[in-house]
Enzyme design. Structure first.
Site, mmCIF file in Angstrom:
data_model
loop_
_atom_site.group_PDB
_atom_site.id
_atom_site.type_symbol
_atom_site.label_atom_id
_atom_site.label_comp_id
_atom_site.label_asym_id
_atom_site.label_seq_id
_atom_site.Cartn_x
_atom_site.Cartn_y
_atom_site.Cartn_z
ATOM 1 N N HIS A 82 24.934 16.688 46.420
ATOM 2 C CA HIS A 82 25.646 15.569 47.057
ATOM 3 C C HIS A 82 24.933 15.142 48.353
ATOM 4 C CE1 HIS A 82 29.863 13.590 47.431
ATOM 5 N NE2 HIS A 82 28.923 12.811 47.923
ATOM 6 N N GLU A 126 32.926 20.353 43.526
ATOM 7 C CA GLU A 126 31.836 20.702 44.454
ATOM 8 C C GLU A 126 32.287 21.834 45.372
ATOM 9 O OE1 GLU A 126 30.565 17.094 46.363
ATOM 10 O OE2 GLU A 126 30.105 16.153 44.451
ATOM 11 N N ARG A 139 30.994 9.532 41.941
ATOM 12 C CA ARG A 139 31.851 10.688 42.188
ATOM 13 C C ARG A 139 31.866 11.571 40.943
ATOM 14 N NH1 ARG A 139 31.458 10.548 46.848
ATOM 15 N NH2 ARG A 139 33.049 10.208 48.424
HETATM 16 C C1 DGY Z 1 30.250 9.038 50.654
HETATM 17 O O1 DGY Z 1 29.928 8.460 51.673
HETATM 18 O O2 DGY Z 1 31.311 8.842 50.067
HETATM 19 C C2 DGY Z 1 29.277 10.031 50.123
HETATM 20 O O3 DGY Z 1 29.541 10.394 48.811
HETATM 21 C C3 DGY Z 1 29.257 11.254 51.006
HETATM 22 O O4 DGY Z 1 30.528 11.816 50.978
#
Ligand code: DGY
Length: 309
Positions: free
Chosen positions: A274, A256, A227
């Site tokens: 992402h 983001e 993250r």
């Molecule tokens: C998740 O599955 O958490 C990925 O980062 C996509 O949001």
């Protein structure tokens, strides 16, 4: 019939179409704009891994019983507020592990071997002017993984194939042969490539700060598939500009879809939007699991993948 499912996130068409076909859905945003009196009928909320499901939004949905997250990460959900109300939360673990681990290796190889600049080099006709600069060897290098969960372990297995030595940090030592460091700074000081594979939230906020980056050092590379909030992006941009860090490859960002502007002009970064789990096969599997959780809730069946705890 009143809509009883609220969709607050942008979701793939394949999922959106099935949601609207099989359930009574209302489309809105994270603030629940335009809900009006319909709010009283909402029993299920569908979000994605980046959604912010705040206490304020939950307060506007008095009949809400479940939050279904399309994604493994649910750090944007106020889980404490949900638990106080007995609202269940589900997510989509496991089905995306391989893709995210594959993509971590793609980023690691991409930044070390310079695949994006090499592509530009060829396209821009610079090849004829001389050979491209040498790059960094990956096989046999030292890898550090922050967070040896499902995804971290899958990255480690792949890295073993590259003959890399593997170390990790996390709250507890695990029953694996990799070296464990309780402290992320100590881990960073021992490795060439540091991969963030940990989730977001208050506990991991800016875990990778200026000190960790300094410990990784001018020969070190940072890769983030966890993250964005885990990395202090301003400190990272500063370390890259001053070459106190060799490079960074990032799939996730603090704000983001807006990476820190200091990153955008640098040649020692690789930036992706992402997309680590964004393959057709995995997004289909995530959609299936999202719908399975929603159906189980409305059918009164056990939820397939509730969040832990
Ligand atoms: C998740 O599955 O958490 C990925 O980062 C996509 O949001």
């Amino acid at each position: 019939m009143n809509a009883n499912v609220l969709k607050i996130a942008r979701l793939p068409d394949m999922l959106t179409e099935r949601l609207f076909a099989d359930f009574a859905v209302l489309d809105s945003d994270e603030q629940g704009s335009g809900l009006g009196e319909g709010a009283a009928h909402i029993r299920a909320l569908v979000a994605n891994g980046e959604s912010k499901v705040t206490r304020e939004l939950l307060a506007r949905l008095p009949a809400l019983k479940i939050i279904v997250v399309f994604g493994v990460g649910y750090d944007g959900v106020d889980v404490a507020a949900a638990r106080e109300r007995g609202i269940a939360v589900t997510h989509t673990p496991d089905v995306l592990t391989d893709d995210v681990a594959d993509f971590a290796m793609a980023l690691l190889l991409g930044i070390a071997r310079g695949t994006a600049p090499a592509d530009r080099f060829v396209r821009q006709g610079r090849w004829a002017d001389g050979p491209i600069a040498f790059t960094r060897k990956v096989s046999g290098a030292r890898l550090g993984i922050i967070g040896l969960g499902r995804i971290g372990r899958a990255i480690a297995r792949r890295a073993e194939g590259f003959g890399m030595s593997i170390a990790y940090s996390g709250r507890t030592r695990q029953a694996v042969e990799y070296a464990w460091y309780a402290d992320v700074r100590q881990l960073a000081a021992q490795v060439d490539f540091l991969v963030v594979a940990v989730g977001g939230g208050a506990q991991t906020l800016h875990l990778v700060d200026a000190q960790v980056l300094a410990a990784l050092g001018p020969q070190g590379y940072l890769i983030n598939v966890g993250r964005g909030s885990v990395v202090d992006e301003a400190a990272l941009a500063q370390a890259l500009v001053t070459r106190q860090l060799a490079g960074a490859a990032l799939d996730v960002f603090e704000d983001e879809p807006r990476p820190h502007p200091g990153l955008l002009g640098l040649d020692n970064v690789l930036l992706t939007p992402h997309m680590a789990s964004a393959t057709w096969a995995t997004r289909r599997a995530m959609a299936d699991l999202t719908l399975a959780n929603l159906s189980a809730f409305f059918d009164g069946q056990p939820l397939p993948t509730p969040i832990p705890g």
